[in-house]
Design an enzyme around this catalytic site. Structure first.
Site, PDB file in Angstrom:
ATOM      1  N   HIS A  25      39.833  35.400  48.935  1.00  0.00           N
ATOM      2  CA  HIS A  25      41.200  35.249  48.412  1.00  0.00           C
ATOM      3  C   HIS A  25      41.910  34.094  49.134  1.00  0.00           C
ATOM      4  O   HIS A  25      42.584  33.273  48.514  1.00  0.00           O
ATOM      5  CB  HIS A  25      42.030  36.518  48.664  1.00  0.00           C
ATOM      6  CG  HIS A  25      41.578  37.741  47.922  1.00  0.00           C
ATOM      7  ND1 HIS A  25      41.366  38.947  48.542  1.00  0.00           N
ATOM      8  CD2 HIS A  25      41.321  37.945  46.606  1.00  0.00           C
ATOM      9  CE1 HIS A  25      40.996  39.846  47.646  1.00  0.00           C
ATOM     10  NE2 HIS A  25      40.952  39.265  46.459  1.00  0.00           N
ATOM     11  N   LYS A  49      42.375  51.161  39.617  1.00  0.00           N
ATOM     12  CA  LYS A  49      41.917  51.285  41.007  1.00  0.00           C
ATOM     13  C   LYS A  49      42.861  52.177  41.809  1.00  0.00           C
ATOM     14  O   LYS A  49      44.074  52.140  41.579  1.00  0.00           O
ATOM     15  CB  LYS A  49      41.896  49.896  41.680  1.00  0.00           C
ATOM     16  CG  LYS A  49      40.881  48.927  41.106  1.00  0.00           C
ATOM     17  CD  LYS A  49      40.958  47.597  41.857  1.00  0.00           C
ATOM     18  CE  LYS A  49      39.983  46.566  41.307  1.00  0.00           C
ATOM     19  NZ  LYS A  49      40.222  45.231  41.891  1.00  0.00           N
ATOM     20  N   ARG A  98      34.105  34.409  40.532  1.00  0.00           N
ATOM     21  CA  ARG A  98      32.920  34.358  41.392  1.00  0.00           C
ATOM     22  C   ARG A  98      31.668  34.142  40.546  1.00  0.00           C
ATOM     23  O   ARG A  98      30.984  33.160  40.684  1.00  0.00           O
ATOM     24  CB  ARG A  98      32.794  35.657  42.206  1.00  0.00           C
ATOM     25  CG  ARG A  98      33.776  35.750  43.348  1.00  0.00           C
ATOM     26  CD  ARG A  98      33.899  37.140  43.846  1.00  0.00           C
ATOM     27  NE  ARG A  98      34.343  38.029  42.783  1.00  0.00           N
ATOM     28  CZ  ARG A  98      34.810  39.244  42.957  1.00  0.00           C
ATOM     29  NH1 ARG A  98      34.885  39.744  44.154  1.00  0.00           N
ATOM     30  NH2 ARG A  98      35.212  39.974  41.942  1.00  0.00           N
ATOM     31  N   SER A 136      36.837  42.850  47.866  1.00  0.00           N
ATOM     32  CA  SER A 136      37.529  43.841  48.705  1.00  0.00           C
ATOM     33  C   SER A 136      36.751  45.158  48.687  1.00  0.00           C
ATOM     34  O   SER A 136      36.660  45.845  49.706  1.00  0.00           O
ATOM     35  CB  SER A 136      38.950  44.078  48.184  1.00  0.00           C
ATOM     36  OG  SER A 136      39.694  42.892  48.242  1.00  0.00           O
TER      37      SER A 136
HETATM   38  O1  PNS Z   1      42.537  42.053  42.104  1.00  0.00           O
HETATM   39  P1  PNS Z   1      42.505  42.713  40.758  1.00  0.00           P
HETATM   40  O2  PNS Z   1      42.531  44.219  40.890  1.00  0.00           O
HETATM   41  O3  PNS Z   1      41.377  42.236  39.886  1.00  0.00           O
HETATM   42  O4  PNS Z   1      43.853  42.251  40.022  1.00  0.00           O
HETATM   43  C1  PNS Z   1      44.182  42.749  38.737  1.00  0.00           C
HETATM   44  C2  PNS Z   1      45.683  42.525  38.492  1.00  0.00           C
HETATM   45  C3  PNS Z   1      46.490  43.253  39.554  1.00  0.00           C
HETATM   46  C4  PNS Z   1      45.990  41.048  38.530  1.00  0.00           C
HETATM   47  C5  PNS Z   1      46.010  43.098  37.066  1.00  0.00           C
HETATM   48  O5  PNS Z   1      45.705  44.463  37.025  1.00  0.00           O
HETATM   49  C6  PNS Z   1      47.469  42.870  36.692  1.00  0.00           C
HETATM   50  O6  PNS Z   1      47.823  41.798  36.243  1.00  0.00           O
HETATM   51  N1  PNS Z   1      48.331  43.896  36.909  1.00  0.00           N
HETATM   52  C7  PNS Z   1      49.744  43.805  36.630  1.00  0.00           C
HETATM   53  C8  PNS Z   1      50.121  44.577  35.360  1.00  0.00           C
HETATM   54  C9  PNS Z   1      49.843  43.747  34.139  1.00  0.00           C
HETATM   55  O7  PNS Z   1      50.448  42.729  33.888  1.00  0.00           O
HETATM   56  N2  PNS Z   1      48.851  44.207  33.352  1.00  0.00           N
HETATM   57  C10 PNS Z   1      48.399  43.515  32.155  1.00  0.00           C
HETATM   58  C11 PNS Z   1      47.265  42.563  32.505  1.00  0.00           C
HETATM   59  S1  PNS Z   1      46.565  41.871  31.065  1.00  0.00           S
END
Ligand code: PNS
Length: 169
Positions: A25, A49, A98, A136
């Site tokens: 990150h 998660k 990745r 992570s």
């Molecule tokens: O590190 P991650 O868990 O892959 O990140 C995913 C994250 C947090 C970026 C995604 O779940 C997100 O954008 N959450 C915020 C809520 C939202 O906007 N959801 C719609 C995404 S299309």
């Protein structure tokens, strides 16, 4: 360069669970902060998660890890990513890629975000090769079995991880 267009501040957001922040990150944060005027690094909840660290703990670890990066702002939000982007005048969402396995998930999220906010673009940055395997989840699993993750997470994160698993065991 995004920075040079229209003379406006170019802002990007790097969203994620950051549970916890890894060196992978941090590598994306450093590289993106060199391209944009302002980079918002924002801890969001991922409904799929259950986090090990609270949002406040994750923000704290990120703030410490990003010390000295003047144009990086760390925070957390519980809403939609695109709402945060609109509220802060952010034009670009940064995502790290990745391997091909990341692509399907990231591609769908990018298209959903584009549907919700057509004015915001998603930009994918390839991970640096030394962090190709790093996540992570793998870090947490390794530490939970007593493995060493030195060099894979920022130094301030190591004791926090050990402490979490000491209290969990
Ligand atoms: O590190 P991650 O868990 O892959 O990140 C995913 C994250 C947090 C970026 C995604 O779940 C997100 O954008 N959450 C915020 C809520 C939202 O906007 N959801 C719609 C995404 S299309």
């Amino acid at each position: 360069m995004w920075k040079e267009r229209k003379g406006k501040l170019k802002r990007a957001i790097y969203p994620g669970s950051f549970d916890p922040v890894t060196c992978g990150h941090l590598d994306i944060i450093k590289r993106a902060s060199r391209i944009f005027d302002e980079l918002y690094v924002v801890v969001f909840e991922n409904v799929g998660k259950s986090p090990l660290f609270t949002a406040e703990e994750r923000v704290e670890m990120l703030v410490e890890a990003c010390k000295g990066m003047e144009n990086v702002k760390v925070s957390c939000s519980s809403g939609l990513l695109v709402d945060f982007a609109r509220k802060h005048g952010i034009q670009v969402i940064i995502k790290g890629l990745r391997a091909v396995s990341d692509f399907d998930y990231e591609f769908k999220m990018a298209l959903m975000n584009k549907k919700l906010a057509p004015e915001v673009d998603t930009l994918f940055m390839m991970t640096s090769v030394e962090y190709l395997f790093l996540s992570s989840s793998l870090v947490k699993e390794t530490v939970s079995y007593g493995g060493c993750v030195e060099g894979l997470v920022p130094p301030n994160v190591l004791p926090k991880l050990r402490d979490k698993f000491r209290r969990h065991s």
